[in-house]
Design an enzyme around this catalytic site. Structure first.
Site, PDB file in Angstrom:
ATOM      1  N   LYS A 193     -86.994 -91.582  54.978  1.00 48.61           N
ATOM      2  CA  LYS A 193     -87.746 -91.833  53.778  1.00 48.61           C
ATOM      3  C   LYS A 193     -87.228 -93.282  53.177  1.00 48.61           C
ATOM      4  O   LYS A 193     -86.200 -93.099  52.746  1.00 48.61           O
ATOM      5  CB  LYS A 193     -87.889 -90.870  52.773  1.00 48.61           C
ATOM      6  N   GLU A 269     -73.806 -91.089  50.292  1.00 49.48           N
ATOM      7  CA  GLU A 269     -73.101 -92.319  49.587  1.00 49.48           C
ATOM      8  C   GLU A 269     -73.782 -92.739  48.221  1.00 49.48           C
ATOM      9  O   GLU A 269     -75.004 -92.939  48.288  1.00 49.48           O
ATOM     10  CB  GLU A 269     -73.571 -93.428  50.985  1.00 49.48           C
ATOM     11  N   CYS A 303     -74.454-100.559  44.907  1.00 46.71           N
ATOM     12  CA  CYS A 303     -73.472 -99.344  44.344  1.00 46.71           C
ATOM     13  C   CYS A 303     -72.062 -99.735  44.235  1.00 46.71           C
ATOM     14  O   CYS A 303     -71.188 -99.182  43.316  1.00 46.71           O
ATOM     15  CB  CYS A 303     -73.671 -98.318  45.263  1.00 46.71           C
ATOM     16  N   GLU A 401     -72.949 -96.403  35.524  1.00 47.73           N
ATOM     17  CA  GLU A 401     -73.403 -97.422  36.398  1.00 47.73           C
ATOM     18  C   GLU A 401     -74.640 -97.803  36.021  1.00 47.73           C
ATOM     19  O   GLU A 401     -75.689 -97.066  35.704  1.00 47.73           O
ATOM     20  CB  GLU A 401     -73.647 -96.562  37.920  1.00 47.73           C
TER      21      GLU A 401
END
Length: 502
Positions: A193, A269, A303, A401
Site C-alpha cells: 500500500k 521502521e 525519519c 518528531e
C-alpha cells in the site's frame, strides 16, 4: 477500465510526457477498485489536484491476497529458483534506469522533493537497492550443522509467504524499492500500500513490472487509506507478514492488529528525533554543511532528520552564526526550479502540523532564531528553514518528531552531559558525532542509543548497511542481509541416517 494519467512537463530541468495507470495493480493487471471510487492526488507545490487514482478497500485486499497466494504456490516462492527471481529483479532495475528521468519527474511532481535531488540520488539509490537484492536472490541459504556421525542436520531459509507492506509519503519510490526488493528476492509475494498522497511512482513502476515479465500476483499494489486498506492488510488472516514504515503511533496500531489476527511477523521502521552532536574540535564548516543536510534535506521530512543539534560551548556561537548563514542560502521553491533545494511540505495538513509545532515552541518560551514562517504564496506548502535556540529539554520541539524543516540548536558543556541529553528521548533511530578525536567518536558513538550513528557525516545510507531503530523507533532492520532475515522462516531438518534411536 482505469484511467491513464498523462502529463506534459516543460520545465528548465525536464521536458517530456509521462503516462501513469491509475488503477489498482492486482494479479498482473491494472483494475478499477471494487468500490469504483477514487482519491484525489494533489500537487504539494500548488495545492491543486493532479489526478485521481482508484481507491482500494478491504475487498480489493482480499482479491490481492488470493492472487498473491496463488502466485506463491505456483509461480514464485519455492517454485522458482533464486537465480530466476534475481534475473527478474535485475530486469526491473534496468527498466527503471531507462526511465530514470521520467520517474524522477513523477516523484518530484507528486512528492515535492526537488527534481535535482530525486534525479541525482533518490531514483539511482532505489534502482541500486533492487540490483543489490537481485544479487542476493540465489545466495539465501541455511547451514549444515555438525551433530554426530549418524545424523545429517541442516537449516533451510524458506520464504514466509504472502507479505503485506505499507509505506509513507516522504520518499515514495525509495520506500517502494526498499520494501519489495528483499521480500521478492527471498521468494515472497507482496501486496503493498503506497501512501494515498503519493502513489504515482509506485503505479508507474507496476507497468515496468509487467514489462519485466514478473508472473501475475507476485507484486500487487493497492492504493487506499490507512483505516481501510492499511487496516485490512494488518489484520488479514491470510497475510503472513506485515512490514510498515511510518509514525510510531500508527506502528502501534499495526502491531496490535497483527497480534490480534494471526500473530503475523512484523517489521516496523518508525519515528525519530535524532541528535547531532558537534564537539569543540570539529571542523566547523563541514559540521555546518552536514547539519544543514541532516535537517533540511527533503524539507525535513525524513525519519532520521538531525533535528536536535547539540553544539559544545567553545564553538557554539561560531557554529550558530555559520549555520544561520548556510540555512538562509537554501533556495526554496518549485521542485523543478533551477537550483531549488527545498520544496514544499507534502500537504496543507502537514504544513499546519509543522506550523503548530513552531507555535508551541514560541509559546513554551523558545527563541525563533531563524525562520518560523510560511514561505511564498499561501496556496503552496512551503516553510522557511527554522532554527530555535534557548530551549528546554521538556519542550515539544525538543521531544517530539516534527517532520519538517525545524531544528533546535542546544549548547552543551561536556561529553557526559551531551550523552545524557541525546539519549533522553523515546526514539533511537539515528545520531551523529562530529569530532576529530577518534577515541571520542568511538566512545560517544557506542554510548548513544540509536540504530545508526554517523561520524563526521549525516544521512549516509547504503544498500548493504542495515538501518533501523532502538526503543520506539521500531523493530527489525531494512537494507543489507539483515533485511532478508525478516523475510524468511528458518526450518531445521534432522535426518537420522541409520534409523536407530540413541
Amino acid at each position: 477500465m482505469p484511467a491513464i494519467f498523462s502529463h506534459r512537463f516543460d520545465t528548465p530541468l525536464y521536458t517530456g510526457n509521462v503516462c501513469v495507470q491509475t488503477g489498482l495493480f492486482i494479479n498482473g493487471a491494472f483494475v478499477d477498485a471494487s468500490s469504483r471510487t477514487t482519491i484525489d492526488i494533489f500537487n504539494p507545490s500548488t495545492g491543486k489536484v493532479i489526478t485521481q487514482v482508484s481507491e482500494g478497500t478491504a475487498k480489493d485486499i482480499d482479491l490481492a491476497v488470493a492472487a498473491a497466494r496463488n502466485a506463491f504456490n505456483t509461480t514464485w516462492g519455492l517454485k522458482v529458483p533464486g537465480s530466476a527471481r534475481g534475473q527478474l529483479l535485475y530486469k526491473l532495475a534496468t527498466l527503471m534506469e531507462e526511465s530514470l528521468e521520467e520517474l524522477a519527474a513523477i516523484e518530484a511532481l507528486d512528492n515535492g522533493t526537488a527534481f535535482g535531488v530525486v534525479k541525482g540520488w533518490v531514483v539511482p539509490f532505489s534502482i541500486g537497492l533492487i540490483k543489490y537484492y537481485a544479487g542476493w536472490a540465489d545466495k539465501i541459504s541455511g547451514q549444515v550443522i555438525e551433530t554426530d556421525e549418524g545424523r545429517l542436520t541442516y537449516t533451510r531459509h524458506e520464504p514466509i509467504g504472502v507479505v503485506g507492506q505499507i509505506i509513507p509519503w516522504n520518499a515514495p519510490l525509495l520506500m517502494f524499492a526498499m520494501k519489495i526488493a528483499p521480500a521478492l528476492a527471498a521468494g515472497n509475494t507482496v501486496i503493498i500500500k503506497p501512501s494515498e498522497l503519493t502513489p504515482l511512482s509506485a503505479l508507474r513502476v507496476c507497468s515496468l513490472v509487467q514489462e519485466a515479465g514478473f508472473p501475475p500476483g507476485v507484486l500487487n499494489v493497492v492504493v487506499g487509506y490507512g483505516n481501510t486498506v492499511g487496516s485490512a492488510l494488518s489484520s488479514h488472516m491470510s497475510i503472513d507478514k506485515i512490514s510498515f514504515t511510518g509514525s510510531t503511533l500508527t506502528g502501534r496500531k499495526i502491531m496490535e492488529a497483527a497480534s490480534k489476527s494471526n500473530l503475523k511477523n512484523i517489521t516496523l521502521e518508525l519515528g525519530g528525533k535524532s541528535p547531532n552532536i558537534i564537539f569543540n574540535d570539529a571542523d566547523v564548516d563541514q559540521a555546518v554543511n552536514w547539519a544543514c543536510h541532516g535537517i533540511f534535506f527533503a524539507q525535513g521530512q525524513i525519519c532520521f532528520a538531525g533535528s536536535r543539534i547539540y553544539v559544545q560551548s567553545g564553538i557554539y556561537d561560531e557554529f550558530l552564526a555559520k549555520f544561520t548563514v548556510r540555512s538562509k542560502a537554501h533556495k526554496i521553491g518549485d521542485p523543478f526550479g533551477v537550483d531549488s533545494y527545498q520544496g514544499p511540505q507534502i500537504s496543507s495538513t502537514q504544513t499546519e502540523r509543522v506550523m503548530g509545532y513552531i507555535k508551541s515552541g514560541v509559546d513554551q518560551g523558545a527563541k525563533v532564531h531563524l525562520g518560523g514562517q510560511r514561505h511564498g504564496e499561501q496556496d503552496g506548502n512551503f516553510i522557511t528553514p527554522t532554527i530555535f535556540t534557548d530551549t528546554r529539554p521538556d519542550m515539544k520541539i525538543v521531544q517530539e518528531e516534527i517532520f519538517g524543516p525545524v531544528s533546535v540548536v542546544i549548547k552543551f558543556e561536556d561529553q557526559e552531559d551531551v550523552i545524557q541529553q541525546a539519549n533522553d528521548t523515546i526514539y533511537g533511530l539515528a545520531a551523529a558525532v562530529f569530532t576529530q578525536d577518534i577515541s571520542q567518536a568511538f566512545e560517544v558513538g557506542h554510548a548513544l542509543k540509536a540504530g545508526t550513528v554517523w561520524v563526521n557525516c549525516y544521512n549516509e545510507v547504503h544498500a548493504a548497511v542495515p538501518f533501523g531503530g532502538f526503543k520506539q523507533s521500531g523493530i527489525g532492520r531494512e537494507y543489507g542481509s539483515y533485511a532478508l532475515e525478516h523475510y524468511v522462516n528458518v526450518k531445521a531438518m534432522h535426518i537420522n541416517i541409520n534409523h536407530k534411536m540413541g
